[in-house]
Scaffold this motif. Structure first.
Motif, PDB file in Angstrom:
ATOM      1  N   VAL A  17       0.866  -1.170   0.000  1.00  0.00           N
ATOM      2  CA  VAL A  17       0.000   0.000   0.000  1.00  0.00           C
ATOM      3  C   VAL A  17       0.908   1.226   0.000  1.00  0.00           C
ATOM      4  CG1 VAL A  17      -1.758   1.324   1.245  1.00  0.00           C
ATOM      5  CG2 VAL A  17      -1.827  -1.183   1.286  1.00  0.00           C
ATOM      6  N   THR A  18       0.692   2.105  -0.966  1.00  0.00           N
ATOM      7  CA  THR A  18       1.445   3.350  -1.031  1.00  0.00           C
ATOM      8  C   THR A  18       0.457   4.501  -1.064  1.00  0.00           C
ATOM      9  OG1 THR A  18       1.535   3.278  -3.444  1.00  0.00           O
ATOM     10  CG2 THR A  18       3.396   2.286  -2.247  1.00  0.00           C
ATOM     11  N   ALA A  76     -11.037   1.262  10.309  1.00  0.00           N
ATOM     12  CA  ALA A  76      -9.624   1.316   9.944  1.00  0.00           C
ATOM     13  C   ALA A  76      -9.391   0.629   8.617  1.00  0.00           C
ATOM     14  CB  ALA A  76      -8.780   0.639  11.021  1.00  0.00           C
ATOM     15  N   LYS A  77      -8.368   1.096   7.915  1.00  0.00           N
ATOM     16  CA  LYS A  77      -7.872   0.468   6.689  1.00  0.00           C
ATOM     17  C   LYS A  77      -6.426   0.072   6.961  1.00  0.00           C
ATOM     18  CE  LYS A  77     -11.238   1.214   3.623  1.00  0.00           C
ATOM     19  NZ  LYS A  77     -11.802   0.236   2.726  1.00  0.00           N
ATOM     20  N   PHE A  78      -6.063  -1.146   6.525  1.00  0.00           N
ATOM     21  CA  PHE A  78      -4.714  -1.628   6.774  1.00  0.00           C
ATOM     22  C   PHE A  78      -4.258  -2.528   5.641  1.00  0.00           C
ATOM     23  CE2 PHE A  78      -7.577  -4.684   8.635  1.00  0.00           C
ATOM     24  CZ  PHE A  78      -7.018  -5.914   8.358  1.00  0.00           C
ATOM     25  N   ARG A  85      -1.405  -0.456   9.837  1.00  0.00           N
ATOM     26  CA  ARG A  85      -2.575   0.401   9.819  1.00  0.00           C
ATOM     27  C   ARG A  85      -2.218   1.628   8.983  1.00  0.00           C
ATOM     28  NH1 ARG A  85      -6.478   0.117  14.178  1.00  0.00           N
ATOM     29  NH2 ARG A  85      -6.073  -2.062  14.471  1.00  0.00           N
ATOM     30  N   MET A  86      -3.073   1.985   8.031  1.00  0.00           N
ATOM     31  CA  MET A  86      -2.828   3.146   7.185  1.00  0.00           C
ATOM     32  C   MET A  86      -3.616   4.365   7.679  1.00  0.00           C
ATOM     33  SD  MET A  86      -0.643   1.678   5.380  1.00  0.00           S
ATOM     34  CE  MET A  86      -0.184   3.025   4.324  1.00  0.00           C
ATOM     35  N   LYS A  98      -8.042   9.831   9.608  1.00  0.00           N
ATOM     36  CA  LYS A  98      -7.091   9.864  10.722  1.00  0.00           C
ATOM     37  C   LYS A  98      -5.878   9.051  10.279  1.00  0.00           C
ATOM     38  CE  LYS A  98     -11.181   9.725  13.582  1.00  0.00           C
ATOM     39  NZ  LYS A  98     -11.957   8.843  14.446  1.00  0.00           N
ATOM     40  N   LEU A  99      -5.005   9.714   9.522  1.00  0.00           N
ATOM     41  CA  LEU A  99      -3.841   9.076   8.921  1.00  0.00           C
ATOM     42  C   LEU A  99      -2.827   8.668   9.988  1.00  0.00           C
ATOM     43  CD1 LEU A  99      -2.598   8.524   6.055  1.00  0.00           C
ATOM     44  CD2 LEU A  99      -1.409  10.709   6.335  1.00  0.00           C
TER      45      LEU A  99
END
Length: 138
Positions: A17-18, A76-78, A85-86, A98-99
């Motif tokens: 993930v970038t 959350a996204k991960f 966690r991203m 919430k980066l």
């Protein structure tokens, strides 16, 4: 110190993930709640509040969510490969993210102006002077 130049690149540990952060965060906070201690495996977690339109992600992410003390959802996204966690988000307020900024290539943006949930803070950690402090969620 030179000025921070945007966009800033970020990625999970494995690179699956970038993302690019296109502009400065609206604010940066350190959260001392027990859930953030578990997340960070440290005394607190750092969160940069950003406009959703100010960040561009690439790569597949998995989802996870839990209820907060207030009853709202903390989603959350991960990365499904390395687990980094991203970002977190409130499904009721998708315009802000919430980066988790520790995975940025230039981490100078990580300068918390607020410490929250200090009622659950580790006793050994001393909060710097001059920052806003909340016992719980503001």
């Amino acid at each position: 110190m030179s000025a921070i130049k945007y966009p800033i690149q970020g990625s999970c540990q494995c690179g699956g993930v970038t993302y690019q952060l296109l502009e400065p965060p609206l604010m940066v906070a350190a959260c001392h709640c027990r859930e953030c201690q578990k997340l960070s495996t440290s005394a607190f977690s750092i969160t940069a509040i950003v406009k959703a339109s100010a960040v561009e992600f690439s790569g597949d992410m998995s989802d996870w969510s839990r209820s907060s003390e207030s009853g709202s959802i903390n989603a959350a996204k991960f990365c499904p490969t390395c687990g980094n966690r991203m970002y977190h988000f409130d499904p009721q307020a998708p315009e802000k993210l919430k980066l988790k900024p520790s995975n940025l290539s230039d981490t100078r943006v990580i300068d918390p102006s607020m410490h929250i949930w200090v009622s659950e803070k580790q006793d050994w950690y001393k909060i710097p002077e001059g920052v806003t402090v909340f016992d719980k969620q503001p």
